[in-house]
Write an enzyme that holds these catalytic residues in place. Structure first.
Site, short mmCIF file in Angstrom:
data_model
loop_
_atom_site.label_atom_id
_atom_site.label_comp_id
_atom_site.label_asym_id
_atom_site.label_seq_id
_atom_site.Cartn_x
_atom_site.Cartn_y
_atom_site.Cartn_z
N ARG A 123 50.29 20.05 53.67
CA ARG A 123 49.39 19.26 53.28
C ARG A 123 49.76 17.90 53.29
O ARG A 123 51.08 17.32 53.31
CB ARG A 123 49.15 19.45 51.62
CG ARG A 123 48.18 21.12 51.46
CD ARG A 123 47.95 20.99 50.15
NE ARG A 123 49.16 21.03 49.38
CZ ARG A 123 49.77 20.16 48.63
NH1 ARG A 123 49.13 18.97 48.62
NH2 ARG A 123 50.75 20.56 47.87
N LYS A 160 42.37 24.48 48.23
CA LYS A 160 42.78 23.43 47.32
C LYS A 160 41.34 22.33 47.34
O LYS A 160 41.09 21.68 46.35
CB LYS A 160 43.80 22.56 47.67
CG LYS A 160 44.89 23.44 48.03
CD LYS A 160 45.34 23.81 46.76
CE LYS A 160 46.62 24.88 46.99
NZ LYS A 160 47.54 24.92 45.83
N SER A 179 53.33 23.30 43.76
CA SER A 179 53.34 23.85 45.03
C SER A 179 54.97 24.25 45.48
O SER A 179 55.84 23.45 45.28
CB SER A 179 53.11 22.94 46.23
OG SER A 179 51.63 22.51 45.88
N CYS A 202 56.74 26.17 43.82
CA CYS A 202 57.79 26.48 42.66
C CYS A 202 57.69 27.64 41.96
O CYS A 202 58.14 27.61 40.77
CB CYS A 202 57.42 25.04 41.73
SG CYS A 202 57.75 23.49 42.47
N GLY A 203 57.33 28.80 42.65
CA GLY A 203 57.54 30.12 42.21
C GLY A 203 56.39 30.88 41.46
O GLY A 203 56.38 31.69 40.94
N LYS A 204 54.98 30.26 42.02
CA LYS A 204 53.75 30.83 41.23
C LYS A 204 53.61 32.54 42.01
O LYS A 204 53.37 33.24 41.16
CB LYS A 204 52.47 30.12 41.47
CG LYS A 204 52.25 29.04 40.67
CD LYS A 204 51.19 28.28 40.72
CE LYS A 204 50.84 27.64 42.35
NZ LYS A 204 51.90 26.74 42.95
N ASN A 211 56.00 34.29 43.43
CA ASN A 211 57.04 35.14 43.15
C ASN A 211 56.65 35.74 41.55
O ASN A 211 56.83 36.87 41.14
CB ASN A 211 58.36 34.49 43.01
CG ASN A 211 58.86 34.50 44.55
OD1 ASN A 211 59.34 35.52 44.73
ND2 ASN A 211 58.41 33.59 45.32
N ASP A 244 47.61 31.49 42.77
CA ASP A 244 47.80 30.18 43.00
C ASP A 244 46.52 29.31 42.21
O ASP A 244 46.81 28.10 41.61
CB ASP A 244 47.30 29.90 44.70
CG ASP A 244 47.69 28.33 44.91
OD1 ASP A 244 48.80 28.05 44.64
OD2 ASP A 244 46.99 27.92 45.27
N ARG A 287 54.03 30.06 56.46
CA ARG A 287 53.15 30.83 55.23
C ARG A 287 52.66 32.53 55.84
O ARG A 287 52.63 32.48 57.07
CB ARG A 287 52.00 29.92 55.02
CG ARG A 287 52.46 28.66 54.40
CD ARG A 287 51.97 28.70 53.06
NE ARG A 287 52.67 27.59 52.11
CZ ARG A 287 52.54 27.43 51.06
NH1 ARG A 287 51.83 28.27 50.16
NH2 ARG A 287 53.26 26.46 50.17
N ARG A 325 60.62 22.24 39.17
CA ARG A 325 61.62 22.50 39.50
C ARG A 325 62.58 21.15 38.96
O ARG A 325 62.47 19.95 39.59
CB ARG A 325 61.35 22.35 41.08
CG ARG A 325 62.41 22.88 41.99
CD ARG A 325 62.04 22.92 43.20
NE ARG A 325 61.10 23.82 43.95
CZ ARG A 325 62.07 24.97 44.50
NH1 ARG A 325 63.27 25.00 44.77
NH2 ARG A 325 61.36 26.11 44.84
P1 GTP Z 1 52.59 27.54 46.79
O1 GTP Z 1 51.96 28.51 47.33
O2 GTP Z 1 53.03 26.18 47.28
O3 GTP Z 1 51.68 26.87 45.60
O4 GTP Z 1 53.99 28.22 45.79
P2 GTP Z 1 54.35 29.04 44.77
O5 GTP Z 1 54.27 28.01 43.54
O6 GTP Z 1 53.27 30.22 44.84
O7 GTP Z 1 55.99 29.39 45.28
P3 GTP Z 1 56.54 30.48 45.57
O8 GTP Z 1 56.37 31.77 44.54
O9 GTP Z 1 56.09 30.79 46.82
O10 GTP Z 1 58.11 30.16 45.48
C1 GTP Z 1 58.67 29.12 46.27
C2 GTP Z 1 59.93 29.08 46.73
O11 GTP Z 1 60.71 28.98 45.42
C3 GTP Z 1 60.28 30.32 47.40
O12 GTP Z 1 61.38 30.00 48.29
C4 GTP Z 1 60.90 31.29 46.34
O13 GTP Z 1 62.04 32.07 46.92
C5 GTP Z 1 61.56 30.27 45.27
N1 GTP Z 1 61.72 30.88 43.99
C6 GTP Z 1 60.58 31.49 43.43
N2 GTP Z 1 60.76 31.74 42.13
C7 GTP Z 1 62.14 31.66 41.96
C8 GTP Z 1 62.93 31.75 40.80
O14 GTP Z 1 62.74 32.36 39.96
N3 GTP Z 1 64.41 31.27 41.20
C9 GTP Z 1 64.75 30.73 42.13
N4 GTP Z 1 65.97 30.09 42.29
N5 GTP Z 1 63.74 30.59 43.30
C10 GTP Z 1 62.42 30.83 43.19
C1 SPV Z 2 49.94 24.52 47.81
O1 SPV Z 2 50.52 23.45 48.57
O2 SPV Z 2 49.88 24.36 46.50
C2 SPV Z 2 49.61 25.65 48.31
C3 SPV Z 2 49.64 25.75 49.61
O3 SPV Z 2 49.12 26.70 47.58
S1 SPV Z 2 48.36 24.91 50.58
O4 SPV Z 2 47.04 25.83 50.54
O5 SPV Z 2 48.54 24.45 51.87
O6 SPV Z 2 47.96 23.82 49.48
MN MN Z 3 49.56 26.35 45.62
#
Ligand code: GTP
Ligand code: SPV
Ligand code: MN
Length: 584
Positions: free
Chosen positions: A69, A208, A250, A252-254, A256, A277, A368, A399
């Site tokens: 983005r 978004k 973004s 930061c773990g959503k 997961n 998300d 992605r 984070r």
């Molecule tokens: P967007 O799709 O950008 O909104 O991201 P998101 O918030 O869904 O984050 P996502 O769960 O994809 O995690 C992003 C990164 O953080 C990945 O590389 C994960 O491996 C890492 N991560 C997720 N949960 C944890 C955790 O509990 N601990 C640690 N150390 N890393 C984590």
């Molecule tokens: C984010 O950046 O929070 C995402 C990925 O979920 S994107 O759809 O590219 O904004």
């Molecule tokens: Mn997101």
């Protein structure tokens, strides 16, 4: 093709401007999808993968100048700058339309103009919105088919009332030049124009742009909430179920957290995904109910493995579009953090030769997957429920390598709004720019709030007044680091231990200590059985360092001051009260 005259007029107008070779009305059918995949393979928009290893899945390589983005080129075009507020780039609507029309003039010559009808939200939800996206990118069409409910369903829902509410989205790749890349929102017109990019968050206008920026604007005027939140269900062995929503910035773990699998010790506990998300929430009987407006996941690939996120691995095993990952010699996909040893040779995300000795990453850090939510083995059975799921707790989290403890609870709703309003996080590869810099990201909405952030804070406070059973509000931080820069908390599935405490608090059974920043669990309030973690480590992640918090409080003030007087008095008072509690 829709009968609605307002849609037909708009398509005619955009076609006259962009002059495409032909117009293609998408119906979202299987046949259409197969045809578009075939065309995309011919034109190198998609690369065929080994269909035995990853059935019906494809790789897309974006332009290397276009991988995330672009917040600096994202605009909220309200009639006045004040309406966009201090956190958005603002640009005057008339001038911006004129500039964009200039860029779009003849932009689709020799290309096909696709019209994508879609809805955001479960088909029978009162929150559900209709959108039409015009695009000259097949990649966008293929992704929108996974990410939204697309085709006939939207045409039917809109009906033929020319005054019905629907979102107009126009996207053109132009020449994918960062100098001609603008993502512009016109909240008053329910319209979006995005040019010059082919990357997800800039071009899948449902996500978004509509579900958050335009969505948050509509939500305020219509009395609901559009938030950058995952939604998950958590069920105890006795069958008692709660839903929680969590806003993390973004990457930061959503995703997961939304797909968490509890560790062995939590036998009989089950976590299910409603969304990963975006959460849209409305008030019913004094309670917040949430729906996931999306139909698929656009998730971060690096770090995804059978160890960190088995449900994601199963979700992306087939029918997935991979963007900017590495390609192995046997036609499989690879990325940093995937299970097993790295391949001896691969093609990196740019298509260059790669070996484990290469300095460059094989997969782009913001590579992605796009995958249908139906692929998720942990999908919640109520994901299609129009009224949504009742939310027991809202969690904020960022984070932060220091200062912020693993988990704590706000004293009440307004204090919770303060936690959200002052949250901060290290920047990630999800947006172009510096990575790892701590910035304030209120409610994880800094890049996504489509109007004045002060009014947004006020909207949160107003919603609280209308709730007779408000969700409890928490803050978490999976990312606190020790002296050797190692993560102090194991994270991922082990986050169940934190989630369990949150559920205990909702049930009124969890213990906590009163601290200046909120209710904190003591080490024995968290179920840490069978977890290989040092006692010192636990004390460290749950601790509050008064010196660090003195700095943090100063940062809150600097942030509020930087917003130039738009912060509601209740939140300024919350800061005073927080400071006073530290002096008690
Ligand atoms: P967007 O799709 O950008 O909104 O991201 P998101 O918030 O869904 O984050 P996502 O769960 O994809 O995690 C992003 C990164 O953080 C990945 O590389 C994960 O491996 C890492 N991560 C997720 N949960 C944890 C955790 O509990 N601990 C640690 N150390 N890393 C984590
Ligand atoms: C984010 O950046 O929070 C995402 C990925 O979920 S994107 O759809 O590219 O904004
Ligand atoms: Mn997101």
């Amino acid at each position: 093709m829709p009968q609605n005259q307002s849609v037909l007029d708009w398509v005619r107008e955009i076609a006259a401007l962009t002059q495409p070779e032909n117009i293609f009305w998408c119906d979202g059918s299987e046949r259409e999808n197969e045809f578009l995949i075939e065309e995309s393979l011919k034109q190198n928009v998609l690369i065929e993968l080994n269909q035995k290893k990853v059935p019906r899945s494809y790789l897309h390589r974006s332009n290397p100048n276009d991988v995330a983005r672009v917040e600096q080129f994202t605009f909220v075009c309200t009639p006045t700058k004040e309406e966009a507020g201090p956190t958005n780039n603002w640009s005057e609507p008339k001038e911006t339309y004129a500039k964009l029309r200039g860029l779009l003039k003849g932009a689709m010559r020799g290309r096909t103009l696709f019209v994508i009808p879609y809805i955001m939200g479960p088909p029978d939800s009162p929150l559900t919105k209709v959108g039409f996206e015009i695009t000259d990118s097949k990649y966008v069409v293929l992704n929108m088919r996974i990410m939204t409910r697309m085709g006939e369903i939207a045409v039917k829902r809109l009906g033929d009332d020319p005054n019905a509410e629907w979102n107009r989205g126009v996207h053109s790749l132009l020449d994918v030049n960062p100098e001609r890349r603008f993502i512009c929102h016109f909240p008053q017109d329910n319209a979006i124009i995005s040019v010059g990019s082919g990357y997800g968050g800039n071009v899948l206008l449902s996500k978004k742009c509509l579900a958050l920026r335009i969505g948050s604007y509509l939500a305020r005027t219509q009395g609901w909430m559009a938030e950058h939140m995952l939604i998950l269900g958590v069920e105890s062995p006795e069958g008692k179920k709660h839903y929680v929503a969590a806003a993390f910035p973004s990457a930061c773990g959503k995703t997961n957290f939304a797909m968490l699998i509890p560790p062995k010790h939590f036998k009989g506990w089950k976590v299910t995904t409603v969304g990963d998300d975006i959460g849209w929430m409305q008030i019913r009987d004094g309670q917040l109910y949430a729906v996931n407006p999306e139909n698929g996941y656009f998730g971060v690939v690096p770090g995804t493995s059978c160890k960190s996120n088995p449900n994601a691995m199963k979700s992306i095993a087939n029918d997935t579009i991979y963007t900017n990952v590495a390609l192995t010699d046997d036609g499989d996909v690879w990325w940093e953090g995937k299970d097993g040893a790295p391949p001896a040779h691969a093609f990196d995300w740019r298509g260059n030769d790669w070996t484990p000795d290469s300095k460059e990453k094989a997969a782009h850090p913001n590579s992605r997957f796009t995958t249908p939510m139906r692929n998720n083995p942990a999908l919640d059975p109520d994901v299609e429920k129009g009224e949504g799921v009742p939310i027991s707790a809202i969690i904020f989290g960022g984070r932060r390598s220091d200062t912020v403890p693993l988990v704590y609870q706000a004293f009440d709703w307004n204090h919770g709004v303060y936690l959200g309003a002052t949250m901060a996080s290290e920047t990630t590869a999800a947006a172009a720019g510096t990575v790892g810099k701590v910035r304030r990201d209120p409610m994880a909405m800094l890049p996504f709030c489509g109007y004045n952030i002060g009014q947004y804070f006020q909207h949160w406070l107003d919603i609280g007044k209308r709730l007779s059973s408000p969700p409890l509000i928490f803050n978490v931080n999976w990312f606190r680091k020790g002296v050797k820069s190692q993560f102090l908390w194991p994270g991922f599935g082990e986050n169940m231990r934190v989630l369990k405490w949150i559920i205990d608090r909702c049930e009124g059974t969890g213990g906590a200590l009163k601290s200046p920043i909120g209710w904190l669990p003591s080490p024995h309030d968290l179920d840490l059985a069978e977890l290989d973690i040092d006692h010192k480590c636990v004390a460290e992640i749950l601790g509050i360092d008064h010196e660090e918090w003195a700095k943090e409080l100063a940062e809150h003030k600097i942030f509020f001051d930087s917003l130039g007087g738009v912060v509601p008095k209740q939140l300024l008072d919350q800061r005073e009260q927080l400071a006073a509690r530290f002096k008690e």
